[in-house]
Scaffold this motif. Structure first.
Motif, short mmCIF file in Angstrom:
data_model
loop_
_atom_site.label_atom_id
_atom_site.label_comp_id
_atom_site.label_asym_id
_atom_site.label_seq_id
_atom_site.Cartn_x
_atom_site.Cartn_y
_atom_site.Cartn_z
N ASP A 1 34.70 47.03 44.05
CA ASP A 1 33.54 46.03 43.56
C ASP A 1 33.21 46.25 42.11
O ASP A 1 32.37 45.77 41.43
CB ASP A 1 32.23 46.27 44.38
N ASP A 2 33.87 47.25 41.50
CA ASP A 2 33.58 47.70 40.11
C ASP A 2 33.85 46.29 39.35
O ASP A 2 34.87 45.76 39.38
CB ASP A 2 34.58 48.65 39.50
N ARG A 3 32.92 46.11 38.30
CA ARG A 3 33.12 44.94 37.36
C ARG A 3 34.02 45.50 36.19
O ARG A 3 33.62 46.48 35.61
CB ARG A 3 31.94 44.43 36.99
N GLU B 1 38.68 44.21 42.70
CA GLU B 1 39.67 43.80 43.85
C GLU B 1 40.32 42.41 43.45
O GLU B 1 41.70 42.22 43.82
CB GLU B 1 38.91 43.66 45.07
N ASP B 2 39.64 41.53 42.75
CA ASP B 2 40.19 40.35 42.29
C ASP B 2 41.33 40.40 41.36
O ASP B 2 42.54 40.08 41.36
CB ASP B 2 39.28 39.38 41.72
N LYS C 1 44.50 41.75 43.33
CA LYS C 1 45.14 40.97 44.07
C LYS C 1 46.06 39.77 43.14
O LYS C 1 47.22 39.51 43.61
CB LYS C 1 44.12 40.14 44.97
N GLY C 2 45.45 39.66 42.08
CA GLY C 2 46.13 39.23 40.97
C GLY C 2 47.32 39.70 40.31
O GLY C 2 48.45 38.95 40.39
N LEU C 3 47.37 41.11 40.30
CA LEU C 3 48.40 41.68 39.87
C LEU C 3 49.39 41.72 40.99
O LEU C 3 50.73 41.56 40.71
CB LEU C 3 48.03 43.40 39.83
N ILE C 4 48.97 41.82 42.18
CA ILE C 4 50.05 42.03 43.45
C ILE C 4 50.64 40.59 43.81
O ILE C 4 51.85 40.51 43.78
CB ILE C 4 49.53 42.69 44.74
N GLY D 1 38.91 31.04 42.10
CA GLY D 1 37.51 30.03 42.02
C GLY D 1 37.71 29.04 41.18
O GLY D 1 37.23 27.91 41.01
N ARG D 2 38.83 29.29 40.26
CA ARG D 2 39.07 28.17 39.15
C ARG D 2 40.52 27.62 39.52
O ARG D 2 40.48 26.35 39.70
CB ARG D 2 39.27 28.77 37.85
#
Length: 381
Positions: A85-87, A113-114, A117-120, A204-205
């Motif tokens: 959850d870190d920003r 987390e986002d 997931k984008g990295l992976i 989300g985009r």
């Protein structure tokens, strides 16, 4: 040399990479025809290489690099130094990343987390740099940690120069090192490995898709990563699990997308068709119990001390036999994990290898009465 005072026979068998004196070998299985300059097929559990070509040749790994990036970040999550959850603030350097991206805006903040997931899933370079800067202060510092971790994993040939995998002089890896890295990631971080099976990711985009075509083609494939660059060509690490057996295939330098997909599929199919892996000794299951003298307990369980797997051509497990030898007159104290004998393997009646037999529990020194009784029994023998 251990005295063969006590011997126990069992159909159970064991295999360890640190085994000794291999004398017998199973029949050679001809490797498949793979259209790539370097590749390897490895069993995940036993660590045995089942087929390879130029497995130790240094080549540019492209975005397969991000397996190490992810491995280091997963370690930060486990240690509590990073939270999902870190920003994370997006720097100008992350925004400037070329190649696959999440199209992050400088000055914005994104959940860890986002970014992971984008990295992976998407191999996003901007996500890789943002995460590296967050946990190490800079990409340079993070890369130094990547190389330290690589040495700790025994990846003796691989050298990282960046966290993304873009072509850079001296940035290189071997197919075998990458297979071992993938195995370590799967083994040590099962709670995060499932992200490698995601077929798409949306922030989300926009929605983007995983480049690992084997995720659609073969339902037993659950990861791991693709890569492509001018110097590296088309690269792939794929892992699949069928009937309890997991294989890892690495392909480096394929000429195009179709070639790497075909190579990965052919390697996996070859391994599952021709080989079988069995768990022979579980880490906490005794292979035998034996007498211990002068202790606060009269017997002690002995075993391999870790899960021992063996991969052989199909049909050859029935040709194996194990001989367990325990040191003569085992006296307390005995420490858990202490080597007290050997497990010897025979393959088709020929010696194959020998491995340590260890104490699975601790036995302390007995009291005066226990020691006295044992001394009398030993004297009467």
């Amino acid at each position: 040399m251990l005295k063969a005072a006590k011997k126990f026979s069992s159909p159970l068998l064991a295999y360890l990479l640190c085994g000794h004196a291999v004398a017998a070998t199973p029949p050679e299985v001809p490797p498949p025809d793979i259209d790539a300059p370097a590749w390897v097929l490895m069993d995940h559990d036993s660590g045995q290489v089942l087929a390879e070509r130029n497995a130790d040749k240094l080549l540019p790994p492209a975005s397969l690099t991000k397996l190490m990036t992810a491995y280091v970040l997963f370690g930060k999550l486990k240690a509590g130094n990073l939270k999902l959850d870190d920003r994370i603030d997006i720097s100008q350097q992350a925004w400037n990343a070329k190649g696959a991206r999440l199209f992050l805006r400088p000055g914005s903040s994104v959940r860890a987390e986002d970014l992971l997931k984008g990295l992976i899933v998407l191999s996003a370079n901007d996500a890789a740099i943002a995460l590296a800067e967050r946990v190490a202060g800079s990409e340079k510092n993070f890369v130094a940690e990547m190389n330290t971790v690589a040495r700790g994993l025994g990846l003796s040939h691989t050298v990282f120069m960046n966290a993304t995998g873009h072509d850079e002089k001296a940035h290189s890896a071997t197919a075998l090192d990458l297979a071992r890295l993938a195995a370590a990631l799967i083994r040590e971080f099962p709670e995060y490995y499932h992200w490698f099976s995601l077929k798409e990711f949306s922030d989300g985009r926009i929605t983007q898709y995983n480049h690992n075509a084997l995720l659609w083609r073969d339902l037993t494939v659950d990861g791991v990563k693709t890569g492509q660059s001018r110097s590296a060509g088309f690269c792939l690490i794929a892992s699949a699990r069928r009937d309890g057996m997991r294989l890892i295939a690495v392909v480096l330098g394929a000429r195009d997308e179709n070639a790497r997909v075909e190579a990965g599929q052919r390697l996996l199919d070859h391994g599952f068709r021709h080989f079988e892996t069995r768990l022979l000794y579980a880490a906490d299951i005794p292979a035998v119990r034996t007498r211990v003298w002068m202790g606060n307990q009269s017997t002690i369980p002995l075993g391999a001390g870790r899960n021992l797997y063996l991969t052989l051509p199909r049909g050859w497990h029935e040709k194996l036999h194990a001989r367990v030898t325990v040191r003569e007159s085992l006296n307390a104290p005995v420490q858990q994990g202490q080597a007290v004998g050997t497990i010897a393997l025979d393959l088709d009646r020929q010696p194959l290898a020998e491995y340590p037999l260890v104490a699975l529990k601790q036995v302390g020194e007995g009291n005066l009465f226990q020691r006295t009784i044992d001394k009398i029994q030993l004297w009467l023998q």
